[in-house]
Design a protein around this motif. Structure first.
Motif, PDB file in Angstrom:
ATOM      1  N   GLN A 197      -2.171  -3.306   7.328  1.00 51.19           N
ATOM      2  CA  GLN A 197      -1.436  -4.470   6.844  1.00 51.19           C
ATOM      3  C   GLN A 197      -0.456  -4.090   5.734  1.00 51.19           C
TER       4      GLN A 197
ATOM      5  N   ALA B  75      -6.608   4.679   3.133  1.00 52.83           N
ATOM      6  CA  ALA B  75      -7.349   3.697   2.344  1.00 52.83           C
ATOM      7  C   ALA B  75      -8.152   4.371   1.240  1.00 52.83           C
TER       8      ALA B  75
ATOM      9  N   GLU C 198      -8.251 -11.076   9.059  1.00 54.50           N
ATOM     10  CA  GLU C 198      -8.811  -9.721   9.059  1.00 54.50           C
ATOM     11  C   GLU C 198      -9.753  -9.467   7.898  1.00 54.50           C
ATOM     12  N   HIS C 199      -9.455 -10.015   6.730  1.00 54.29           N
ATOM     13  CA  HIS C 199     -10.187  -9.636   5.520  1.00 54.29           C
ATOM     14  C   HIS C 199     -10.730 -10.804   4.699  1.00 54.29           C
TER      15      HIS C 199
ATOM     16  N   SER D 299       0.827  -1.212   0.000  1.00 50.03           N
ATOM     17  CA  SER D 299       0.000   0.000   0.000  1.00 50.03           C
ATOM     18  C   SER D 299       0.857   1.255   0.000  1.00 50.03           C
TER      19      SER D 299
ATOM     20  N   ARG E 150      -5.800   6.058   9.075  1.00 47.97           N
ATOM     21  CA  ARG E 150      -5.967   4.817   8.320  1.00 47.97           C
ATOM     22  C   ARG E 150      -7.042   4.921   7.248  1.00 47.97           C
ATOM     23  N   GLN E 151      -8.192   5.464   7.579  1.00 46.29           N
ATOM     24  CA  GLN E 151      -9.268   5.541   6.612  1.00 46.29           C
ATOM     25  C   GLN E 151      -8.925   6.499   5.481  1.00 46.29           C
TER      26      GLN E 151
ATOM     27  N   HIS F  41      -5.354  -1.429   2.373  1.00 47.57           N
ATOM     28  CA  HIS F  41      -5.342  -1.799   3.792  1.00 47.57           C
ATOM     29  C   HIS F  41      -4.036  -1.303   4.400  1.00 47.57           C
TER      30      HIS F  41
ATOM     31  N   PHE G  12      -9.053  -2.106  -3.043  1.00 49.96           N
ATOM     32  CA  PHE G  12      -9.006  -2.094  -1.587  1.00 49.96           C
ATOM     33  C   PHE G  12      -7.596  -1.728  -1.133  1.00 49.96           C
TER      34      PHE G  12
END
Length: 411
Positions: A271, A241, A406-407, A224, A237-238, A268, A266
């Protein structure tokens, strides 16, 4: 990956073993007793009797494996093995203690990891602190008497704390001697992972495909933090993302051709994984471009990784810059709290800091599949950062089983 990095803090990691007596060594192996940790919100988790009373063997799931002959790549089978019950209980308690440490007010806590011993030994928890190790003795003594806790003191952490994301740690190794490993070309729909992929801001490494059983899809994957987008400097975090979503990922090739892989669906950031919806002629890779190309058959579970550590086996990786390397596993279930305003859990520590250079982020660590050692690999986790301070040397990244927990995605 970013060219920026923090200066190296001074770390003390001197060999030596002490009890609760004062000594000159700052690296201390504490066989903990007492209960004063309750004052810090941590009740005693377990006594040593719970571990010593275990006998016989326990069946554990070691891997999730796809059937290559199946038309359903989203279906996986569990592979199991038997392990000594006492060893299993020791690892279980070490995981509990490790999580409790992250939740408590341990002064100067920077992170910790579980280190399973071999099958004749118990597990250890390794804890990194930015204060005098002796000052945390009383807190640690209230947590458990069932395992050993290793405390490592870092004297100068002014440049560690709250750096803007793990991408800031890149550097420290001269990458001018490395040439990116580009895909040879696009002759069919299949490509291998371990080669370079490109965002609008950097080169990274293309990981093997992740499968989404819920939606029945598969994705291109990389780190990411390779998408260095504006407005994410505060580590929210949001916001990260959201900012990463719809960013483009492409595949540079040896023939100077660049093929669009797709856009991020997506992101994340905890992670440090970004999943890209495929577009165009290429499918997400199902193999690794190792010296001998190797298909990905599935992934290690938590106890699959612990079993690898207990048997003293190594992991491997193929990065877009540094290529193929191998290394021992130093810890699992690691928690890292000095890279962002949030802690990263479920990390693997393995190899040495020389195993990851700028451009290798997004690569995976893997283990030859015991069911097909010459014809398959099981993914252990991602490789997204490395140590940059004296006294320690390893690569870290999130474990595959943590991504699944988690996902729901799996390799």
């Amino acid at each position: 990956m970013s060219e920026e990095r923090g200066e190296k803090p001074n770390a003390r990691r001197e060999s030596g073993r002490t009890g609760f007596t004062d000594g000159v060594d700052r690296r201390e192996f504490l066989r903990t007793v007492g209960s004063v940790g309750c004052a810090y919100g941590v009740a005693r988790l377990v006594g040593i009797d719970d571990v010593l009373s275990a006998s016989g063997e326990v069946e554990v799931v070691t891997a999730l494996v796809r059937d290559d002959d199946s038309s359903d790549p989203w279906a996986v089978e569990e592979r199991t093995t038997d392990v000594p019950a006492r060893w299993y209980e020791s690892v279980e308690k070490a995981i509990e203690v490790n999580e409790a440490l992250a939740r408590t007010s341990v002064p100067g806590y920077l992170g910790s990891a579980v280190v399973p011993g071999d099958y004749d030994e118990g597990a250890t928890v390794s804890v990194g602190v930015s204060v005098d190790a002796s000052s945390v003795r009383d807190i640690l003594s209230g947590i458990t008497d069932a395992i050993s806790i290793e405390v490592e003191e870092f004297d100068d952490v002014s440049d560690i704390g709250r750096i803007d994301g793990i991408g800031e740690f890149d550097g420290g190794t001269d990458t001018s001697t490395y040439e990116p490993r580009f895909a040879e070309g696009v002759t069919n729909a299949q490509i291998a992972s371990g080669v370079a992929c490109e965002t609008s801001s950097s080169l990274a490494t293309l990981a093997p495909a992740l499968y989404d059983p819920e939606e029945g899809g598969s994705y291109f994957v990389t780190a990411s933090h390779a998408f260095d987008v504006e407005g994410t400097e505060n580590g929210d975090r949001q916001r990260i993302a959201d900012a990463v979503r719809d960013e483009q990922l492409s595949l540079p090739t040896q023939g100077d051709e660049s093929v669009e892989l797709g856009t991020v669906r997506f992101g994340h950031p905890v992670q440090d994984v970004a999943l890209v919806d495929p577009v165009g002629p290429l499918s997400p890779p199902q193999s690794i471009d190792a010296p001998e190309p190797i298909p990905v058959r599935g992934q290690l579970t938590k106890y699959g990784l612990a079993d690898v550590i207990a048997r003293g086996e190594s992991l491997e990786k193929v990065g877009a810059m540094s290529g193929h390397t191998t290394g021992d596993v130093e810890g699992m279930e690691a928690i890292t709290c000095f890279t962002d305003p949030f802690c990263r859990r479920g990390q693997i520590r393995w190899g040495s800091e020389m195993d990851l250079v700028d451009g290798d982020s997004g690569s995976v660590s893997y283990y030859p599949d015991p069911g097909a050692p010459d014809d398959g690999a099981l993914i252990a986790g991602f490789n997204n950062a490395r140590t940059w301070w004296p006294g320690q040397s390893y690569v870290w990244g999130v474990a595959a089983y943590r991504i699944t927990a988690e996902h729901g995605y799996h390799f």
